[in-house]
Design a protein around this motif. Structure first.
Motif, PDB file in Angstrom:
ATOM      1  N   ARG A  38       0.767  -1.428  -0.192  1.00  0.00           N
ATOM      2  CA  ARG A  38      -0.010   0.014  -0.001  1.00  0.00           C
ATOM      3  C   ARG A  38       1.151   1.374  -0.254  1.00  0.00           C
ATOM      4  NH1 ARG A  38      -4.751   1.412   0.248  1.00  0.00           N
ATOM      5  NH2 ARG A  38      -5.630   3.342   1.118  1.00  0.00           N
ATOM      6  N   ILE A  39       1.901   1.220   0.793  1.00  0.00           N
ATOM      7  CA  ILE A  39       2.670   2.335   0.678  1.00  0.00           C
ATOM      8  C   ILE A  39       3.357   2.464  -0.563  1.00  0.00           C
ATOM      9  CG2 ILE A  39       5.072   2.932   1.704  1.00  0.00           C
ATOM     10  CD1 ILE A  39       4.236   1.664   4.235  1.00  0.00           C
ATOM     11  N   GLU A  40       3.825   1.395  -1.318  1.00  0.00           N
ATOM     12  CA  GLU A  40       4.399   1.620  -2.709  1.00  0.00           C
ATOM     13  C   GLU A  40       3.192   2.119  -3.581  1.00  0.00           C
ATOM     14  OE1 GLU A  40       4.857   1.040  -6.812  1.00  0.00           O
ATOM     15  OE2 GLU A  40       3.563  -0.265  -5.604  1.00  0.00           O
ATOM     16  N   LYS A  41       2.088   1.510  -3.464  1.00  0.00           N
ATOM     17  CA  LYS A  41       1.122   2.377  -4.255  1.00  0.00           C
ATOM     18  C   LYS A  41       0.770   3.909  -4.098  1.00  0.00           C
ATOM     19  CE  LYS A  41      -0.964  -2.246  -5.054  1.00  0.00           C
ATOM     20  NZ  LYS A  41      -2.423  -2.987  -4.724  1.00  0.00           N
ATOM     21  N   ILE A  42       1.007   4.254  -2.677  1.00  0.00           N
ATOM     22  CA  ILE A  42       0.583   5.529  -2.439  1.00  0.00           C
ATOM     23  C   ILE A  42       1.733   6.527  -2.972  1.00  0.00           C
ATOM     24  CG2 ILE A  42       0.693   7.404  -0.521  1.00  0.00           C
ATOM     25  CD1 ILE A  42      -0.926   5.183   1.104  1.00  0.00           C
ATOM     26  N   GLU A  43       2.992   5.829  -2.701  1.00  0.00           N
ATOM     27  CA  GLU A  43       4.362   6.670  -3.290  1.00  0.00           C
ATOM     28  C   GLU A  43       4.303   6.614  -4.574  1.00  0.00           C
ATOM     29  OE1 GLU A  43       7.020   5.839   0.477  1.00  0.00           O
ATOM     30  OE2 GLU A  43       7.372   4.850  -1.282  1.00  0.00           O
ATOM     31  N   SER A  44       3.849   5.718  -5.534  1.00  0.00           N
ATOM     32  CA  SER A  44       3.788   5.879  -7.031  1.00  0.00           C
ATOM     33  C   SER A  44       2.733   6.458  -7.474  1.00  0.00           C
ATOM     34  CB  SER A  44       3.995   4.465  -7.267  1.00  0.00           C
ATOM     35  OG  SER A  44       3.008   3.491  -7.441  1.00  0.00           O
ATOM     36  N   ILE A  47      -2.891   4.912  -5.969  1.00  0.00           N
ATOM     37  CA  ILE A  47      -3.962   4.955  -5.185  1.00  0.00           C
ATOM     38  C   ILE A  47      -3.505   6.351  -4.329  1.00  0.00           C
ATOM     39  CG2 ILE A  47      -4.437   2.642  -5.132  1.00  0.00           C
ATOM     40  CD1 ILE A  47      -3.349   2.591  -2.351  1.00  0.00           C
ATOM     41  N   LEU A  48      -4.690   7.085  -3.978  1.00  0.00           N
ATOM     42  CA  LEU A  48      -4.773   8.018  -2.911  1.00  0.00           C
ATOM     43  C   LEU A  48      -4.798   7.353  -1.495  1.00  0.00           C
ATOM     44  CD1 LEU A  48      -7.310  10.461  -4.390  1.00  0.00           C
ATOM     45  CD2 LEU A  48      -4.770  10.664  -4.758  1.00  0.00           C
ATOM     46  N   PRO A  49      -3.907   7.959  -0.609  1.00  0.00           N
ATOM     47  CA  PRO A  49      -3.773   7.679   0.682  1.00  0.00           C
ATOM     48  C   PRO A  49      -5.072   7.957   1.322  1.00  0.00           C
ATOM     49  CG  PRO A  49      -2.778   9.499   0.530  1.00  0.00           C
ATOM     50  CD  PRO A  49      -2.974   9.354  -0.899  1.00  0.00           C
ATOM     51  N   THR A  50      -5.675   7.327   2.431  1.00  0.00           N
ATOM     52  CA  THR A  50      -6.714   7.521   3.201  1.00  0.00           C
ATOM     53  C   THR A  50      -6.403   8.506   4.256  1.00  0.00           C
ATOM     54  OG1 THR A  50      -6.365   5.782   4.715  1.00  0.00           O
ATOM     55  CG2 THR A  50      -7.822   5.337   2.807  1.00  0.00           C
ATOM     56  N   PRO A  51      -7.369   9.251   4.931  1.00  0.00           N
ATOM     57  CA  PRO A  51      -6.909   9.980   6.019  1.00  0.00           C
ATOM     58  C   PRO A  51      -6.172   9.208   6.905  1.00  0.00           C
ATOM     59  CG  PRO A  51      -9.188  10.599   5.620  1.00  0.00           C
ATOM     60  CD  PRO A  51      -8.734   9.360   4.660  1.00  0.00           C
ATOM     61  N   GLU A  52      -6.615   7.927   7.406  1.00  0.00           N
ATOM     62  CA  GLU A  52      -5.821   6.974   8.249  1.00  0.00           C
ATOM     63  C   GLU A  52      -4.421   6.983   8.029  1.00  0.00           C
ATOM     64  OE1 GLU A  52     -10.106   7.090   8.695  1.00  0.00           O
ATOM     65  OE2 GLU A  52      -9.108   6.615   7.017  1.00  0.00           O
TER      66      GLU A  52
END
Length: 175
Positions: A38-44, A47-52
């Motif tokens: 998930r971190i990789e997908k957010i950094e690339s 996907i957009l990160p959730t507030p959490e």
């Protein structure tokens, strides 16, 4: 240990993680529930990160500005209501607050005149817009002060406990 990124245009989340010297795996371990993938997908930016996600990253990376960045640039509500907040020196923030408050105090009487009847007449709109802009500037400066406080708390855990205790005392004295 994961591979070191050679990507040139790193987003703020990746920059923050790497500034801490954390691999995605180590960051995931610190956050507990945000997976390495998930971190990789957010950094690339797949996907957009959730507030959490952002709250967890801000805490793990000791970077409160990630919260402000998320609210001002990613959150649809925040995009309409907030500006991105920059880290500034306390002295600069205080001077900006004093200048903003001085400017709005000059407009106080005009604001009272405009609002006394509960309506804004056409001939009052220009003055009201100017006053609104000054209030927006004050809100932006207050947000900068809050970020400075958040960053100071992260940098000084002992001071954070004292600040929290004093804030609670002030809150309980002013119901």
């Amino acid at each position: 240990m994961g591979k070191r990124s050679v990507k040139e245009n790193k987003n703020l989340f990746q920059q923050a993680r790497e500034a801490c010297g954390l691999s995605r795996e180590a960051a995931s371990d610190l956050m507990g529930y945000v997976s390495e993938s998930r971190i990789e997908k957010i950094e690339s930016e797949k996907i957009l990160p959730t507030p959490e996600d952002v709250l967890a990253m801000a805490q793990a990376y000791k970077k409160p500005s990630l919260n402000y960045h998320y609210c001002a640039t990613i959150c649809p509500i925040g995009q309409r209501t907030m500006h991105n907040v920059e880290s500034k020196a306390l002295s600069q923030i205080v001077l900006e607050i004093l200048a903003s408050l001085g400017g709005i105090s000059k407009e106080r009487d005009r604001l009272i005149e405009i609002s006394v009847d509960g309506q804004i007449a056409d001939d009052e709109l220009r003055d009201f817009a100017r006053i609104k802009n000054q209030l927006d500037d004050i809100a932006q400066t207050v947000a900068s002060l809050q970020l400075w406080i958040d960053e100071t708390i992260v940098a000084n855990a002992e001071g954070a406990d004292s600040l929290k205790r004093y804030s609670e005392e002030v809150d309980s004295a002013n119901p």
